[in-house]
Design an enzyme around this catalytic site. Structure first.
Site, PDB file in Angstrom:
ATOM      1  CG  ASN A 156      -0.269   0.075   2.527  1.00 32.50           C
ATOM      2  OD1 ASN A 156       0.962  -0.052   2.585  1.00 32.50           O
ATOM      3  ND2 ASN A 156      -1.014   0.261   3.594  1.00 32.50           N
ATOM      4  NE  ARG A 347     -16.227  13.025   0.682  1.00 33.65           N
ATOM      5  CZ  ARG A 347     -17.552  13.149   0.838  1.00 33.65           C
ATOM      6  NH1 ARG A 347     -18.056  13.490   2.003  1.00 33.65           N
ATOM      7  NH2 ARG A 347     -18.378  12.932  -0.146  1.00 33.65           N
ATOM      8  CG  ASN A 398     -21.583  22.947   5.796  1.00 38.62           C
ATOM      9  OD1 ASN A 398     -22.459  22.106   5.908  1.00 38.62           O
ATOM     10  ND2 ASN A 398     -20.313  22.586   5.845  1.00 38.62           N
ATOM     11  NE  ARG A 407     -25.061  21.677   5.072  1.00 42.54           N
ATOM     12  CZ  ARG A 407     -25.282  20.898   4.026  1.00 42.54           C
ATOM     13  NH1 ARG A 407     -26.444  20.905   3.418  1.00 42.54           N
ATOM     14  NH2 ARG A 407     -24.328  20.119   3.581  1.00 42.54           N
ATOM     15  NE  ARG A 528     -26.254  15.895   5.431  1.00 44.08           N
ATOM     16  CZ  ARG A 528     -25.477  14.815   5.536  1.00 44.08           C
ATOM     17  NH1 ARG A 528     -24.170  14.969   5.631  1.00 44.08           N
ATOM     18  NH2 ARG A 528     -25.992  13.608   5.528  1.00 44.08           N
ATOM     19  CG  ASP A 533     -21.989  16.659   8.990  1.00 44.61           C
ATOM     20  OD1 ASP A 533     -21.557  17.541   9.746  1.00 44.61           O
ATOM     21  OD2 ASP A 533     -21.444  16.367   7.921  1.00 44.61           O
ATOM     22  CD  GLU A 728     -13.422  13.686   8.740  1.00 44.16           C
ATOM     23  OE1 GLU A 728     -13.446  12.503   8.337  1.00 44.16           O
ATOM     24  OE2 GLU A 728     -14.329  14.500   8.501  1.00 44.16           O
TER      25      GLU A 728
END
Ligand SMILES: OC[C@H]1O[C@H](O[C@H]2O[C@H](CO)[C@@H](O)[C@H](O)[C@H]2O)[C@H](O)[C@@H](O)[C@@H]1O
Ligand SMILES: [Ca+2]
Length: 809
Positions: A156, A347, A398, A407, A528, A533, A728
């Protein structure tokens, strides 16, 4: 020893084994396409090998001879042998160092091409006196190949404790010209070797002198160094003429449209920027870039003045970046300078709301009047962008992509602005009027956000005086991972006898009406907006919850606004509409909210703050780490804080720090009730940071330090065992593989070959902030990977104190 000891034309900082990658592997010029100049120290291919070793050997001998003499060997005059303009690079036949993907050229080479050249000759210097060692990597490709073939047994491109190789590779030492071999042992050193070679190759290097110290660096120092010198840089975005096409690309949504025959066409890539209706300057700027570069594909589109749910849904298939704060370039007419920002990573390649606040805390940890002003510039840039978003999009978004227009996210602007303000005053005392103006603009923007978003319909619940997350929007959020809503949609898909894609299409276009589903997605959007979320704490009810998190943050706004008005603006500030805002009003608002927090959210019996459902008029009883947020904002009373610490910290304290919610509250997980990333057993950086700050501010520094140690230990262990990974979120309940998370979209920050280059924004920040809660003993234990249980026993035994804790946030 202050003088240059080397007879090489390098400065003493360049001889630092821990120097920034740019200076260690080559100056910035070496990155440009036109020039691959490397610096002398790493023995670039511009020199013949025998000359390299002649220089190096002479240098070593001189070093050795002069090692006890101050100022001897002062070689400020450049070495006569060093040519200021190096000859053209040696190209190794057709083989050129490729940067992306970096391993391709290794894979494509035949082994004969990769055969090591015979060493010209052996240097006559013995290795043994030279400590610490330096390795001579004669052929980076060859070494990388050997390393991966032997050690990366699961293929990997990472060397981890799961690989079963011999865990040792012999490398030639530098002072023997590569003749004498010395071992690099163990997962950590071998994975650091992989990382360093990968970086060197990205800098276009073929050969390298590598310090052993760079391979066995104390992991705490290494993580800190990488975050501050590399990760922040990799995560920084700043729109320019040259990168707008790349930056406007969206990776979460594929643009689609129907052709003349009604066939759905998907574009693999789209490049679009949306501009607020009243920013002609920005519209013209982006169009001028297009005009000057007719070959680029860039859609520049004005937004309408009124942006509502229907409009946002109408552009679901036309995703675009949203313009941010920009000011005229004083040096170039027509050019705009866009404010920089830091993205979370993976992402998430745009400016996020609450991530930016956490990143700001991390960025500011190392800013002093003398150093790291760039980090302050980034923190200031993000704050300016928030002010801009409030004025042009009505809220702190957001994130700055079109599908996030409806939002917001948890609000932190007042505290963020105050921290940037304080630091700017310290670093640029001469710019005080400008700095005060920044504080004024940030405060007026916060007031506008507070009054028009958080304390207005539909978010305000008038009965309790508390607020709920309740964004605008229609249909299904388009940016989530494809399978996220499978379980929810399944009954509807079956009922309408359609494929899921067909159902989504018809439901979004309102051809199919399903009121229950509308209700579900109203709450989903609210989840969210909450930043959490997703979680069973909030699913199916979020818009009806006066949450502990949101109301703690709004209390902080109220207190901060009243403090700023009192301390800097004589107790009042006038906004653009002529309304005068008085400090006394904000003091009153804070007092009322504090009372309501106790009345509706505090549960004396359980020693917890719970969310309150304004529809059912009951506390939810869901145990969430957000219960510590009233400590961060100092909305909790002393008694509440004491009870929280004595009776509730233990409900959340796990091996790796605070868990997002308890197992008891989450309940059973199964095929129809999949695990959610903001629930047990996961832990998140912002939850840890806010709890540390809160506990410390009520005097529970020992608890804050203990929790910080747990979190940092877990991060460090994963970093050491898994090829420098920083992700994360973590599974805080697991000792092994805490970075492997398969809930929802999985983890971010794992997907790299050879070397992690960005970590993850708020996790990077948590490491830097967390270190401030550790004294020297704790930092040493962390560096030697002493497990929390052992470390905690050691401090109990030695009745350690936290008196060394410095500069706590
Ligand atoms: O695409 C799925 C969701 O992704 C984001 O949420 C997660 O990442 C954010 C960035 O790190 C973070 O702010 C949030 O707390 C995470 O749950 C995004 O914010 C969501 O809106 C989006 O639906
Ligand atoms: Ca591997």
């Amino acid at each position: 020893m202050t003088s240059h000891r080397r007879n090489l034309s390098i400065s003493s900082t360049e001889d630092d084994p821990y120097a920034h990658a740019e200076s260690y592997y080559g100056d910035k010029k070496s990155l440009s396409k036109s020039s691959k100049l490397g610096r002398v120290r790493t023995f670039s291919v511009f020199e013949t090998k025998s000359k390299i070793f002649d220089d190096f050997r002479k240098d070593l001998l001189k070093d050795h001879k002069n090692s006890s003499c101050e100022n001897i060997g002062d070689d400020k005059t450049p070495s006569p042998e060093k040519s200021p303009s190096p000859p053209a690079p040696v190209t190794n036949g057709n083989r050129r160092p490729s940067i992306v993907p970096i391993y391709d050229d290794i894979a494509n080479q035949s082994s004969s091409e990769l055969k090591p050249e015979l060493h010209a000759r052996r240097a006559s210097v013995d290795d043994s006196f030279l400590r610490p060692k330096k390795f001579y990597i004669n052929d980076i490709d060859l070494t990388l190949r050997e390393l991966l073939e032997n050690e990366d047994t699961d293929h990997n491109y990472q060397i981890t404790i799961e690989d079963t190789g011999p865990k040792v590779l012999k490398l030639g030492t530098a002072n023997s010209g590569g003749y004498t071999k010395a071992p690099v042992r163990g997962t950590y050193m071998l994975s650091n070797l992989l990382q360093e070679l990968t970086i060197a190759k990205r800098f276009g290097r073929d050969q390298l002198i590598l310090d052993e110290q760079r391979l066995n660096e104390n992991p705490v120092a290494r993580i800190k160094r990488l975050i501050t010198t590399q990760f922040w840089k990799s995560l920084t975005r700043e729109i320019t003429k040259d990168n707008i096409v790349e930056m406007s690309k969206d990776t979460k949504i594929k643009e689609s449209y129907y052709d003349a025959e009604g066939k759905l066409i998907e574009n693999s890539e789209s490049h679009r920027i949306y501009i607020p209706h009243n920013r002609q300057d920005q519209y013209e700027y982006f169009n001028s870039i297009k005009k000057a570069n007719p070959n680029i594909v860039l859609d520049v589109v004005y937004l309408p003045e009124k942006i509502d749910g229907q409009f946002i849904k109408s552009i679901n298939n036309k995703p675009g970046l949203l313009a941010l704060s920009a000011k005229p370039d004083p040096n170039e007419k027509g050019n705009l300078l866009n404010e920089p920002y830091v993205v979370p990573g993976g992402r998430f390649n745009e400016l996020y709301g609450w991530d930016s606040y956490m990143e700001t805390l991390g960025l500011l940890t190392d800013v002093t009047p003398k150093s790291n002003h760039e980090h302050l510039r980034l923190a200031r840039g993000m704050t300016e962008n928030f002010i801009y978003e409030i004025h042009h999009y009505g809220k702190i978004l957001n994130a700055n992509r079109s599908y996030y227009l409806g939002r917001s996210q948890p609000p932190f602007l007042t505290d963020m602005a105050l921290r940037v303000f304080e630091k700017t005053k310290e670093v640029y005392p001469e710019k005080l009027p400008e700095t005060i103006d920044f504080l004024k603009r940030a405060t007026l923007a916060s007031i506008k956000e507070y009054l028009t978003i958080w304390c207005a319909k539909p978010r305000l619940d008038e009965k309790t005086g508390l607020s709920c997350y309740h964004p605008e929007g229609v249909g299904i959020p388009p940016e989530t991972e494809a399978t996220h809503f499978d379980a929810v949609l399944k009954p509807y898909v079956q009922k309408h006898k359609l494929t899921q894609a067909e159902f989504i299409e018809k439901y979004n276009s309102q051809e199919i009406h399903e009121p229950e589903l509308d209700e579900y997605f109203l709450h989903d959007r609210a989840v969210r907006e909450s930043g959490h979320d997703t979680s069973y704490r909030l699913e199916g009810k979020c818009a009806d919850l006066a949450t502990v998190d949101l109301n703690s943050l709004l209390y902080k706004y109220e207190v901060d606004i009243s403090t700023v008005l009192t301390n800097y603006f004589d107790g009042k500030l006038q906004d653009v509409n002529g309304t005068v805002h008085q400090a006394s009003e904000w003091i009153q608002r804070a007092a009322t909210r504090r009372k309501n927090l106790t009345k509706y959210l505090w549960n004396e019996k359980d020693s917890m703050f719970y969310d309150y459902n304004v529809k059912t008029e009951q506390q939810t009883g869901y145990e969430s780490a957000t219960t510590f947020w009233p400590l961060w904002s100092q909305a909790a009373t002393r008694e509440q804080a004491k009870k929280l610490v004595e009776n509730s910290v233990s409900k959340f304290e796990e091996h790796g720090g605070l868990v997002a919610g308890t197992l008891r509250s989450r309940g059973e997980i199964n095929l129809h009730r999949p695990s959610r990333q903001w629930d047990y057993p996961y832990g998140w950086a912002p939850q840890q940071i806010l709890a540390w700050i809160g506990l410390n501010s009520y005097g529970y520094t020992d608890v804050a330090s203990r929790l910080a140690y747990r979190w940092l230990f877990m991060m460090t262990r994963a970093f050491v065992d898994y090829n420098g990974v920083v992700v994360e979120k973590y599974n805080v309940c697991k000792g092994a593989v805490p970075h492997r998370v398969d809930a929802e979209y999985g983890n971010q920050g794992l997907d790299f070959k050879g070397v992690a280059t960005e970590g993850f924004g708020w996790v990077n920040a948590s490491y830097l902030v967390g270190l401030q809660y550790l004294n020297l003993h704790a930092k040493r234990c962390l560096g030697t990977l002493t497990p929390p249980e052992v470390y905690l026993r050691s401090i109990e035994t030695h009745k350690d104190t936290v008196e060394d804790v410095q500069g706590i946030v």
